[in-house]
Write an enzyme that holds these catalytic residues in place. Sequence first.
Site, mmCIF file in Angstrom:
data_model
loop_
_atom_site.group_PDB
_atom_site.id
_atom_site.type_symbol
_atom_site.label_atom_id
_atom_site.label_comp_id
_atom_site.label_asym_id
_atom_site.label_seq_id
_atom_site.Cartn_x
_atom_site.Cartn_y
_atom_site.Cartn_z
ATOM 1 N N SER A 140 0.780 -1.401 0.012
ATOM 2 C CA SER A 140 0.084 0.112 -0.039
ATOM 3 C C SER A 140 0.822 1.257 0.019
ATOM 4 C CB SER A 140 -1.093 0.157 1.087
ATOM 5 O OG SER A 140 -2.046 -0.998 1.023
ATOM 6 N N ASP A 141 2.183 1.335 0.079
ATOM 7 C CA ASP A 141 2.841 2.503 0.172
ATOM 8 C C ASP A 141 4.223 2.379 -0.564
ATOM 9 O OD1 ASP A 141 3.218 5.143 0.633
ATOM 10 O OD2 ASP A 141 3.892 4.801 2.789
#
Length: 198
Positions: A140-141
């Site tokens: 997610s990042d």
Amino acid sequence: TELFADYTIGELLGTGGTGAVFELISKDNSKSLVVKIVPEERQLRIRAKHSPNRYSSEFRRACEVKNRLSNSKNVNIPKQIERRVWENRNGVDTLLIMQRMVPLEQYLHEKAIRIRDVIRMGIDICDALTDCEKHSIVHSDIKPSNILRNAKGNYVLGDFGTAYFLDQHNKSFEGTLMYSAPELLTANGQRTYQSDIY
């Protein structure tokens, strides 16, 4: 600062959502390590007045990722060498001892990147994501500050504080806006393995 009989904490290398990372020096200078100091969750909730549960939830997610990947032999996933507890006047802090690596941003400032470096990095990070997919994890990042380079030249995917687990219920968007897949910015955006590939 002297914390252990076998190590001394050196300079501050960086800070993140869950704590601060310091150089860790072994007495015989035989190991290149770092220690991430994660203050007691209660303290973090007090400091994070704008979002009371943010830091504690990031720490819980990072710990769950570690548990899921504990048996992984993938060199592109960071390994925790040791975990210790430090009792001090502010509470009980968790200390995570890890291999020292260079963030991609720092590496790019120090050296000119070559085509073979780009190819190696692409292969290594995709290899890490393949392992994540096997354990239902979406990072997610993914961004330069969360990609690390170790002493052997491997690229390692770090900082799983905003990880999402596909076998659990969906949560609101978390990550860094400028590195996020377009579909995540919609009202019903769902995080998938393809989001990390983007």
